[in-house]
Design an enzyme around this catalytic site. Structure first.
Site, PDB file in Angstrom:
ATOM      1  N   GLY A  31       0.774  -1.219  -0.058  1.00  0.00           N
ATOM      2  CA  GLY A  31      -0.164   0.061   0.013  1.00  0.00           C
ATOM      3  C   GLY A  31       0.973   1.152  -0.044  1.00  0.00           C
ATOM      4  N   LEU A  33       0.393   3.610  -2.285  1.00  0.00           N
ATOM      5  CA  LEU A  33       0.582   3.412  -3.530  1.00  0.00           C
ATOM      6  C   LEU A  33       1.281   4.717  -4.123  1.00  0.00           C
ATOM      7  CD1 LEU A  33      -2.324   1.371  -4.704  1.00  0.00           C
ATOM      8  CD2 LEU A  33      -0.114   0.696  -3.767  1.00  0.00           C
ATOM      9  N   HIS A  37       4.071   1.829  -8.230  1.00  0.00           N
ATOM     10  CA  HIS A  37       3.167   0.783  -8.222  1.00  0.00           C
ATOM     11  C   HIS A  37       2.137   0.910  -9.336  1.00  0.00           C
ATOM     12  CE1 HIS A  37       3.827   1.490  -3.667  1.00  0.00           C
ATOM     13  NE2 HIS A  37       4.293   0.081  -3.991  1.00  0.00           N
ATOM     14  N   GLN A  61       7.240  -9.705   7.713  1.00  0.00           N
ATOM     15  CA  GLN A  61       8.437  -9.220   6.965  1.00  0.00           C
ATOM     16  C   GLN A  61       9.169  -8.023   7.764  1.00  0.00           C
ATOM     17  OE1 GLN A  61       6.086  -8.375   3.246  1.00  0.00           O
ATOM     18  NE2 GLN A  61       7.712  -6.662   3.038  1.00  0.00           N
ATOM     19  N   GLN A 153      14.812  -8.691  -3.484  1.00  0.00           N
ATOM     20  CA  GLN A 153      13.233  -9.373  -3.296  1.00  0.00           C
ATOM     21  C   GLN A 153      12.930 -10.244  -4.586  1.00  0.00           C
ATOM     22  OE1 GLN A 153       9.837  -7.674  -1.126  1.00  0.00           O
ATOM     23  NE2 GLN A 153       9.217  -7.371  -3.332  1.00  0.00           N
ATOM     24  N   SER A 185       9.339   5.737  -3.459  1.00  0.00           N
ATOM     25  CA  SER A 185       9.063   4.779  -2.298  1.00  0.00           C
ATOM     26  C   SER A 185       8.170   5.278  -1.459  1.00  0.00           C
ATOM     27  CB  SER A 185      10.572   4.612  -1.542  1.00  0.00           C
ATOM     28  OG  SER A 185      10.351   4.131  -0.399  1.00  0.00           O
TER      29      SER A 185
HETATM   30  O1  PAF Z   1       7.577  -5.280  -2.071  1.00  0.00           O
HETATM   31  C1  PAF Z   1       6.681  -5.162  -1.396  1.00  0.00           C
HETATM   32  O2  PAF Z   1       5.855  -4.288  -1.523  1.00  0.00           O
HETATM   33  C2  PAF Z   1       6.489  -6.452  -0.499  1.00  0.00           C
HETATM   34  O3  PAF Z   1       7.578  -6.724   0.158  1.00  0.00           O
HETATM   35  C3  PAF Z   1       5.604  -7.343  -0.894  1.00  0.00           C
HETATM   36  C4  PAF Z   1       6.065  -8.163  -2.105  1.00  0.00           C
HETATM   37  C5  PAF Z   1       4.174  -6.903  -1.228  1.00  0.00           C
HETATM   38  C6  PAF Z   1       5.368  -8.622   0.088  1.00  0.00           C
HETATM   39  O4  PAF Z   1       4.670  -8.274   1.280  1.00  0.00           O
END
Ligand code: PAF
Length: 285
Positions: A31, A33, A37, A61, A153, A185
């Protein structure tokens, strides 16, 4: 745009579309955004018939509880942005919808988990793989879209998809930058105007490296970039690495696919950024 807060409602909605032969594109997010995104949504729309986006601030995470607490959650404006972008469906579950009590998760990802971000955010990639596995299992997308900004990632999710033979294709989308060069970001909103100016040193150093890459040896270039960033007031460098883009080992003169990655704290805000220096496929690949 359809909004689903339960797995069941999302799966019910997608099921019919899949039966009608539609391909599903998936953009998982935390979120808050921004244009980055929305560029993933646009790419998903170009490549698949139906686009699902998820907004879920995944607690597993975040290795720092304060970071989790202050992570921005502007859900009303996120929904507006997704509607404006013609996203088809938003999945916005509660923590209880995603996790049942004290679940255990461990995926053997290998050394990629412990390099760079992994060193500074222990456990982070276990949490990322845990939630992305769950989300893939719910959405069952044909293609999932991730930003290059979280380069490590992407490599880790690619590894998970390979290890678990998950039937999903992954696409990496370029970093979007503001006019001043700062990588977009969700965390940028925490920067004061002054911090933002100092934060520009990250993209400046990466850009300088790309322009000057042929002019010196990799260790000297790395030193110069580190010195540049460390000299910037208010910026605390965590790492600057010039790596092999497949395994994130330090690059040398034989490395074909070179990616430079940086992480630093600017005030209290932790930022990451990267640049692809060369993306030459090795012979036979
Ligand atoms: O990159 C992100 O926004 C997050 O790490 C993800 C991939 C949505 C997992 O929570």
């Amino acid at each position: 745009m359809k909004i689903c807060t339960t797995r069941k409602s999302l799966q019910g909605y997608l099921e019919q579309l899949k039966q009608d032969g539609k391909t599903i594109g998936f953009v998982p997010t935390l979120g808050a955004l921004h244009q980055g995104h929305l560029s993933l949504i646009a790419l998903a729309q170009q490549n698949t018939d139906v686009v699902a986006c998820s907004i879920f601030v995944n607690p597993t995470q975040f290795n720092d509880p304060k970071d989790l607490e202050k992570y921005p959650r502007p859900i009303a404006s996120d929904i507006e942005k997704l509607e404006h972008a013609n996203c088809d469906v938003l999945f916005n579950p509660d923590v209880s919808e995603m996790y049942a009590g004290n679940e255990q998760w461990h995926l053997e990802i290998g050394e990629l988990e412990h390099l760079l971000e992994g060193k500074f955010r222990p456990g982070h990639y276990q949490g990322v793989t845990q939630v992305v596995y769950k989300l893939f299992d719910i959405v069952k997308p044909d293609i999932a879209f991730f930003g290059q900004k979280d380069y490590q990632q992407f490599l880790i999710i690619q590894k998970m998809v390979g290890l678990l033979h998950l039937p999903v294709k992954l696409m990496m989308c370029p970093i979007l930058r503001d006019a001043d060069g700062l990588a977009m970001s969700s965390r940028n909103i925490h920067l004061s105007a002054e911090e933002r100016q100092h934060a520009l040193i990250l993209s400046k150093a990466l850009n300088w490296l790309k322009q000057n890459f042929d002019r010196n040896q990799i260790p000297s270039l790395k030193n110069e970039c580190e010195a540049m960033i460390s000299a910037e007031p208010g910026v605390e460098l965590e790492y600057f690495e010039i790596t092999d883009g497949d395994n994130l080992h330090t690059a040398d003169s034989h490395t074909k696919k070179i990616v430079a990655l940086v992480a630093a704290k600017v005030g209290k805000t932790r930022l990451i950024d990267n640049v692809i220096i060369s993306w030459q496929l090795s012979v036979g690949s």
